[in-house]
Design an enzyme around this catalytic site. Structure first.
Site, PDB file in Angstrom:
ATOM      1  N   CYS A 134     -26.112 -17.518 -11.150  1.00  0.00           N
ATOM      2  CA  CYS A 134     -24.714 -17.920 -10.928  1.00  0.00           C
ATOM      3  C   CYS A 134     -24.158 -18.644 -12.148  1.00  0.00           C
ATOM      4  O   CYS A 134     -22.942 -18.637 -12.380  1.00  0.00           O
ATOM      5  CB  CYS A 134     -24.596 -18.820  -9.702  1.00  0.00           C
ATOM      6  SG  CYS A 134     -25.349 -18.109  -8.228  1.00  0.00           S
ATOM      7  N   CYS A 165     -23.677  -9.730  -6.072  1.00  0.00           N
ATOM      8  CA  CYS A 165     -23.136 -10.547  -4.971  1.00  0.00           C
ATOM      9  C   CYS A 165     -21.636 -10.349  -4.787  1.00  0.00           C
ATOM     10  O   CYS A 165     -21.085 -10.764  -3.784  1.00  0.00           O
ATOM     11  CB  CYS A 165     -23.449 -12.021  -5.204  1.00  0.00           C
ATOM     12  SG  CYS A 165     -22.665 -12.667  -6.685  1.00  0.00           S
TER      13      CYS A 165
HETATM   14 FE1  FES Z   1     -22.826 -14.763  -6.677  1.00  0.00          FE
HETATM   15 FE2  FES Z   1     -23.707 -17.179  -6.941  1.00  0.00          FE
HETATM   16  S1  FES Z   1     -24.314 -15.759  -5.436  1.00  0.00           S
HETATM   17  S2  FES Z   1     -22.464 -16.114  -8.293  1.00  0.00           S
END
Ligand code: FES
Length: 129
Positions: A112, A34
């Protein structure tokens, strides 16, 4: 995606956000998928006598997170949880404990919670070395 009230509270009003100048240790972690990044700053109190690492504790902790709502909520809750904790104890903290503290995270957001732990453990390991 449904966040718990605790997650939303920590996200909207994060605790311990910022930088510690002259930190004793800094740990950084990133999620390649991400692109989110988290940095943890620690101020560590060492014992006067020569005890084990269990006698060293986290006197102050701050974080900077460039990430999603869950990553920010995790950072806030995690820093609250480990403030005042012995280093050995903080190393034993698991993602399950953090998720439990936040009254759960949506399954897609569980990863996360790893970001904060990684940054914390990196900072502690750097301090120890
Ligand atoms: Fe990247 Fe939550 S989507 S840490």
């Amino acid at each position: 995606m449904q966040y718990s009230k605790k997650v939303l509270k920590h996200f909207k009003d994060p605790h311990n956000q910022g930088v510690i100048k002259n930190a004793d240790a800094v740990g950084e972690a990133g999620n390649l998928k991400c692109g989110d990044i988290m940095k943890i700053y620690l101020k560590i109190k060492s014992p006067l006598d020569k005890g084990g690492w269990g006698d060293y504790f986290i006197k102050d902790i701050k974080f900077e997170t460039l990430g999603c709502a869950a990553a920010i909520a995790v950072s806030s809750a995690l820093t609250d949880m480990v403030k005042g904790m012995a280093l050995d104890e903080a190393m034993k903290l698991t993602k399950d404990k953090i998720v439990e503290e936040l009254d759960g995270l949506p399954p897609i957001k569980i990863h996360c919670s790893m970001l904060g732990l990684e940054a914390l453990h990196t900072a502690i390991n750097e301090y120890k070395s």
